[in-house]
Design a protein around this motif. Structure first.
Motif, short mmCIF file in Angstrom:
data_model
loop_
_atom_site.label_atom_id
_atom_site.label_comp_id
_atom_site.label_asym_id
_atom_site.label_seq_id
_atom_site.Cartn_x
_atom_site.Cartn_y
_atom_site.Cartn_z
N ASN A 1 -2.43 -6.03 44.94
CA ASN A 1 -2.77 -5.20 46.10
C ASN A 1 -2.44 -5.99 47.36
O ASN A 1 -1.85 -7.08 47.30
CB ASN A 1 -4.23 -4.74 46.05
CG ASN A 1 -5.23 -5.86 46.17
OD1 ASN A 1 -4.90 -7.01 46.45
ND2 ASN A 1 -6.49 -5.53 45.94
N ALA A 2 -2.83 -5.47 48.50
CA ALA A 2 -2.52 -6.12 49.78
C ALA A 2 -3.18 -7.49 49.91
O ALA A 2 -2.70 -8.33 50.68
CB ALA A 2 -2.96 -5.22 50.94
N ARG A 3 -4.23 -7.75 49.15
CA ARG A 3 -4.94 -9.02 49.24
C ARG A 3 -4.35 -10.11 48.36
O ARG A 3 -4.64 -11.27 48.53
CB ARG A 3 -6.41 -8.83 48.86
CG ARG A 3 -7.17 -7.85 49.73
CD ARG A 3 -7.35 -8.34 51.16
NE ARG A 3 -8.18 -9.50 51.27
CZ ARG A 3 -9.50 -9.50 51.39
NH1 ARG A 3 -10.16 -8.37 51.39
NH2 ARG A 3 -10.14 -10.64 51.50
N GLY A 4 -3.56 -9.73 47.34
CA GLY A 4 -2.98 -10.74 46.48
C GLY A 4 -2.67 -10.22 45.09
O GLY A 4 -2.71 -9.01 44.83
N VAL A 5 -2.36 -11.15 44.22
CA VAL A 5 -2.07 -10.85 42.82
C VAL A 5 -3.26 -11.36 42.01
O VAL A 5 -3.54 -12.56 41.99
CB VAL A 5 -0.76 -11.53 42.35
CG1 VAL A 5 -0.44 -11.13 40.92
CG2 VAL A 5 0.39 -11.19 43.28
N LEU B 1 -14.09 -5.98 48.37
CA LEU B 1 -13.07 -6.78 49.05
C LEU B 1 -13.42 -7.11 50.51
O LEU B 1 -12.80 -7.98 51.10
CB LEU B 1 -11.71 -6.07 48.98
CG LEU B 1 -11.10 -6.02 47.59
CD1 LEU B 1 -9.86 -5.15 47.58
CD2 LEU B 1 -10.79 -7.42 47.10
N LYS B 2 -14.43 -6.45 51.05
CA LYS B 2 -14.84 -6.75 52.43
C LYS B 2 -15.42 -8.16 52.48
O LYS B 2 -16.38 -8.49 51.80
CB LYS B 2 -15.90 -5.75 52.92
CG LYS B 2 -15.37 -4.36 53.08
CD LYS B 2 -16.48 -3.44 53.50
CE LYS B 2 -15.99 -2.01 53.47
NZ LYS B 2 -17.09 -1.06 53.60
N GLY B 3 -14.84 -8.99 53.26
CA GLY B 3 -15.36 -10.33 53.47
C GLY B 3 -15.04 -11.32 52.36
O GLY B 3 -15.46 -12.47 52.44
N ILE B 4 -14.34 -10.91 51.33
CA ILE B 4 -14.04 -11.85 50.26
C ILE B 4 -12.94 -12.80 50.69
O ILE B 4 -12.03 -12.44 51.43
CB ILE B 4 -13.64 -11.10 48.96
CG1 ILE B 4 -13.74 -12.05 47.76
CG2 ILE B 4 -12.26 -10.51 49.06
CD1 ILE B 4 -13.67 -11.34 46.43
N ARG B 5 -13.06 -14.05 50.25
CA ARG B 5 -12.07 -15.05 50.63
C ARG B 5 -10.86 -14.98 49.69
O ARG B 5 -11.02 -14.83 48.48
CB ARG B 5 -12.67 -16.46 50.59
CG ARG B 5 -13.01 -16.92 49.19
CD ARG B 5 -13.75 -18.26 49.18
NE ARG B 5 -13.88 -18.78 47.84
CZ ARG B 5 -14.80 -18.44 46.97
NH1 ARG B 5 -15.71 -17.54 47.30
NH2 ARG B 5 -14.85 -18.98 45.78
#
Length: 151
Positions: free
Chosen positions: A86-90, A145-149
């Motif tokens: 997704n947009a945050r990573g693999v 996913l809100k606020g996750i590093r």
């Protein structure tokens, strides 16, 4: 795809040309030291890229440019058990927890039971717009996913 392109993945078969693409492409960065082949455990598409996960890491094929890129796993062998992009990573499930790769930086993060997972033995992964869902041998974890590093 014009011409023969090879990558550091197991044999790829081109149906129209009936040609097998080689496993041992120079310069792709994935090692065959763990065995005679590098099995592909999961395939996912995100936008114009196809992602492949192997015990050595990830390979990415860009559908627009026909270019390959590889990302070495943080531990060898990687034990992939489910993958989502997704947009945050693999994101990939492993026996050690949930790992996420930032393709821009090439850095990895590991989430474990200490971070709130039901278990470190992840068996399946999927995503919705706001959550990563991680199935495990001890149940299901939903990660907001809100606020996750991410690395």
């Amino acid at each position: 795809m014009t011409g023969v392109q090879t990558c550091a993945l197991p044999i790829l078969y081109r149906i129209r040309e009936e040609q097998i693409l080689s496993f041992d492409t120079p310069g792709m960065g994935l090692s065959t030291s763990l065995g005679a082949s590098s099995p592909v455990y999961e395939i996912a598409r995100y936008k114009n890229r196809i992602w492949f996960v192997t015990p050595q890491g990830f390979a990415r094929y860009d559908l627009k440019t026909s270019n390959w890129r590889t990302y070495t796993a943080p531990v060898l062998p990687l034990t992939p058990r489910g993958m989502v992009v997704n947009a945050r990573g693999v994101w990939v499930g492993t026996e050690q927890g949930l790992r996420v790769l930032n393709p821009t930086t090439g850095l990895w993060e590991l989430y474990t039971k200490q971070d709130g997972l039901a278990s470190n033995f992840i068996t399946a992964v999927t995503a919705t717009s706001n959550y990563i869902w991680a199935g495990s041998d001890r149940g299901l974890t939903r990660i907001d996913l809100k606020g996750i590093r991410t690395p």
